[in-house]
Scaffold this motif. Sequence first.
Motif, PDB file in Angstrom:
ATOM      1  N   SER A 121      20.659 -33.695-124.019  1.00  0.00           N
ATOM      2  CA  SER A 121      19.588 -33.070-123.244  1.00  0.00           C
ATOM      3  C   SER A 121      19.959 -31.734-122.621  1.00  0.00           C
ATOM      4  O   SER A 121      19.083 -30.924-122.339  1.00  0.00           O
ATOM      5  N   CYS A 122      21.242 -31.503-122.398  1.00  0.00           N
ATOM      6  CA  CYS A 122      21.674 -30.270-121.733  1.00  0.00           C
ATOM      7  C   CYS A 122      22.632 -29.449-122.594  1.00  0.00           C
ATOM      8  O   CYS A 122      22.356 -28.291-122.895  1.00  0.00           O
ATOM      9  N   TYR A 123      23.737 -30.055-123.003  1.00  0.00           N
ATOM     10  CA  TYR A 123      24.723 -29.281-123.762  1.00  0.00           C
ATOM     11  C   TYR A 123      24.130 -28.715-125.051  1.00  0.00           C
ATOM     12  O   TYR A 123      24.535 -27.651-125.521  1.00  0.00           O
ATOM     13  N   SER A 124      23.143 -29.395-125.609  1.00  0.00           N
ATOM     14  CA  SER A 124      22.526 -28.912-126.846  1.00  0.00           C
ATOM     15  C   SER A 124      21.955 -27.512-126.682  1.00  0.00           C
ATOM     16  O   SER A 124      21.959 -26.714-127.629  1.00  0.00           O
ATOM     17  N   LEU A 125      21.455 -27.172-125.492  1.00  0.00           N
ATOM     18  CA  LEU A 125      20.953 -25.813-125.258  1.00  0.00           C
ATOM     19  C   LEU A 125      22.089 -24.804-125.386  1.00  0.00           C
ATOM     20  O   LEU A 125      21.934 -23.740-125.993  1.00  0.00           O
ATOM     21  N   ILE A 126      23.231 -25.140-124.815  1.00  0.00           N
ATOM     22  CA  ILE A 126      24.395 -24.252-124.896  1.00  0.00           C
ATOM     23  C   ILE A 126      24.875 -24.144-126.337  1.00  0.00           C
ATOM     24  O   ILE A 126      25.147 -23.046-126.841  1.00  0.00           O
ATOM     25  N   ALA A 127      24.959 -25.273-127.020  1.00  0.00           N
ATOM     26  CA  ALA A 127      25.441 -25.286-128.400  1.00  0.00           C
ATOM     27  C   ALA A 127      24.528 -24.492-129.328  1.00  0.00           C
ATOM     28  O   ALA A 127      24.995 -23.723-130.182  1.00  0.00           O
ATOM     29  N   LEU A 128      23.231 -24.658-129.173  1.00  0.00           N
ATOM     30  CA  LEU A 128      22.282 -23.935-130.022  1.00  0.00           C
ATOM     31  C   LEU A 128      22.301 -22.437-129.716  1.00  0.00           C
ATOM     32  O   LEU A 128      22.238 -21.606-130.626  1.00  0.00           O
ATOM     33  N   SER A 129      22.404 -22.101-128.441  1.00  0.00           N
ATOM     34  CA  SER A 129      22.453 -20.681-128.068  1.00  0.00           C
ATOM     35  C   SER A 129      23.670 -20.008-128.684  1.00  0.00           C
ATOM     36  O   SER A 129      23.585 -18.890-129.210  1.00  0.00           O
ATOM     37  N   ASN A 130      24.794 -20.682-128.633  1.00  0.00           N
ATOM     38  CA  ASN A 130      26.019 -20.129-129.204  1.00  0.00           C
ATOM     39  C   ASN A 130      25.921 -20.017-130.717  1.00  0.00           C
ATOM     40  O   ASN A 130      26.307 -19.003-131.308  1.00  0.00           O
ATOM     41  N   ALA A 131      25.381 -21.050-131.354  1.00  0.00           N
ATOM     42  CA  ALA A 131      25.293 -21.058-132.811  1.00  0.00           C
ATOM     43  C   ALA A 131      24.330 -19.994-133.334  1.00  0.00           C
ATOM     44  O   ALA A 131      24.579 -19.370-134.371  1.00  0.00           O
ATOM     45  N   LEU A 132      23.235 -19.778-132.601  1.00  0.00           N
ATOM     46  CA  LEU A 132      22.186 -18.872-133.076  1.00  0.00           C
ATOM     47  C   LEU A 132      22.307 -17.453-132.532  1.00  0.00           C
ATOM     48  O   LEU A 132      21.478 -16.602-132.844  1.00  0.00           O
ATOM     49  N   LYS A 133      23.339 -17.179-131.749  1.00  0.00           N
ATOM     50  CA  LYS A 133      23.407 -15.893-131.027  1.00  0.00           C
ATOM     51  C   LYS A 133      23.362 -14.683-131.949  1.00  0.00           C
ATOM     52  O   LYS A 133      22.776 -13.654-131.600  1.00  0.00           O
ATOM     53  N   GLU A 134      23.953 -14.775-133.136  1.00  0.00           N
ATOM     54  CA  GLU A 134      23.951 -13.631-134.051  1.00  0.00           C
ATOM     55  C   GLU A 134      22.595 -13.428-134.701  1.00  0.00           C
ATOM     56  O   GLU A 134      22.310 -12.340-135.224  1.00  0.00           O
ATOM     57  N   MET A 135      21.760 -14.453-134.677  1.00  0.00           N
ATOM     58  CA  MET A 135      20.419 -14.337-135.252  1.00  0.00           C
ATOM     59  C   MET A 135      19.414 -13.780-134.254  1.00  0.00           C
ATOM     60  O   MET A 135      18.385 -13.226-134.649  1.00  0.00           O
ATOM     61  N   LEU A 136      19.686 -13.971-132.974  1.00  0.00           N
ATOM     62  CA  LEU A 136      18.719 -13.579-131.954  1.00  0.00           C
ATOM     63  C   LEU A 136      18.662 -12.067-131.794  1.00  0.00           C
ATOM     64  O   LEU A 136      19.695 -11.397-131.692  1.00  0.00           O
ATOM     65  N   THR A 137      17.461 -11.542-131.775  1.00  0.00           N
ATOM     66  CA  THR A 137      17.294 -10.111-131.546  1.00  0.00           C
ATOM     67  C   THR A 137      17.745  -9.776-130.131  1.00  0.00           C
ATOM     68  O   THR A 137      17.850 -10.648-129.275  1.00  0.00           O
ATOM     69  N   ARG A 138      17.984  -8.507-129.880  1.00  0.00           N
ATOM     70  CA  ARG A 138      18.511  -8.101-128.581  1.00  0.00           C
ATOM     71  C   ARG A 138      17.604  -8.526-127.426  1.00  0.00           C
ATOM     72  O   ARG A 138      18.076  -8.865-126.337  1.00  0.00           O
ATOM     73  N   ASP A 139      16.280  -8.529-127.662  1.00  0.00           N
ATOM     74  CA  ASP A 139      15.329  -8.861-126.603  1.00  0.00           C
ATOM     75  C   ASP A 139      14.734 -10.256-126.774  1.00  0.00           C
ATOM     76  O   ASP A 139      13.629 -10.540-126.309  1.00  0.00           O
ATOM     77  N   ALA A 140      15.462 -11.150-127.427  1.00  0.00           N
ATOM     78  CA  ALA A 140      14.944 -12.489-127.686  1.00  0.00           C
ATOM     79  C   ALA A 140      14.755 -13.271-126.379  1.00  0.00           C
ATOM     80  O   ALA A 140      15.321 -12.933-125.339  1.00  0.00           O
ATOM     81  N   SER A 141      13.958 -14.332-126.478  1.00  0.00           N
ATOM     82  CA  SER A 141      13.693 -15.182-125.318  1.00  0.00           C
ATOM     83  C   SER A 141      13.957 -16.633-125.690  1.00  0.00           C
ATOM     84  O   SER A 141      13.518 -17.115-126.734  1.00  0.00           O
ATOM     85  N   VAL A 142      14.681 -17.315-124.817  1.00  0.00           N
ATOM     86  CA  VAL A 142      14.978 -18.733-125.001  1.00  0.00           C
ATOM     87  C   VAL A 142      14.334 -19.502-123.854  1.00  0.00           C
ATOM     88  O   VAL A 142      14.518 -19.160-122.677  1.00  0.00           O
ATOM     89  N   VAL A 143      13.577 -20.526-124.192  1.00  0.00           N
ATOM     90  CA  VAL A 143      12.865 -21.313-123.172  1.00  0.00           C
ATOM     91  C   VAL A 143      13.180 -22.788-123.355  1.00  0.00           C
ATOM     92  O   VAL A 143      13.079 -23.323-124.464  1.00  0.00           O
ATOM     93  N   THR A 144      13.569 -23.438-122.274  1.00  0.00           N
ATOM     94  CA  THR A 144      13.785 -24.875-122.296  1.00  0.00           C
ATOM     95  C   THR A 144      12.739 -25.557-121.416  1.00  0.00           C
ATOM     96  O   THR A 144      12.051 -24.895-120.634  1.00  0.00           O
TER      97      THR A 144
END
Length: 272
Positions: A121-144
């Motif tokens: 429920s929590c660490y998955s946000l960190i794991a996904l953010s780290n894994a996808l960081k190179e795909m995210l545009t500079r102005d991307a938005s992440v919402v939980t």
Amino acid sequence: MPADFLQLEGRRIAVFGVANRKSVAYHIAKQLEEAGAEVVYVVRSPERHESVSKLTGSAQVHVCDVEFQEQIDELTKSLKEKYGVLHGFVHSIAFADYDERGMIPFHETSRKQLLRTFDISCYSLIALSNALKEMLTRDASVVTISISTTRMASENYGFMAPVKAALDSSLAFLAKSFSKFSEVRFNAVAPGLLKTSASAGIPGYVDSYLYAERATLRGRAIKTEEAAAAATFLLSPRSSGITAQQIVVDAGMEVNYFDDRLIRPAVDSLGE
């Protein structure tokens, strides 16, 4: 006001956590599509893939159980090859490893229960953010998706509230970390009690829901679409100045616990 006020036209957003039509994630995805965004759906199992694919039309549905890092890595590879970039993602993932005996006193929570719940429920946000960081545009938005308060010690919600509190805190640290190389924003929508399939499985939830409805300033419960609308806004460039925040969507419930409509029946019952 321009038709594309939210400026979501052509943006690509991954949405994690759709289970069915009642899911917050499903309503977010539909609103994003209505605003012209491309939605990439990610669900947790092949079985969920089969059921959700019936709801998504031609949109792609991918499978990733975030409890397993190898699946996160495989998903990242697949998304990079197929899409290249993402303009954001929605983390609507929550799982509570409740005791088979039902709700137990909080102090009896086992290490295994709490750590597994935290992981998914929590660490998955960190794991996904780290894994996808190179795909995210500079102005991307992440919402939980969080909850309106983690300080209300609702016994039937068990240890999920402390895990949500950790999720909320993670937003500030993710925003700070990502600020070293981007302007990616991390925010949470924190709704009051909603009618979802997941909530239906919580013991005593219906009574809590009905009470929460009376506690709102308007006397009507929060609709899932209202929580989704806040998330859609946070995913849009129009919310560019908002990061490391929780947007509470509770129709004023947190300021209304001492309303006469709530106090009078409780006081009157003391004389019975």
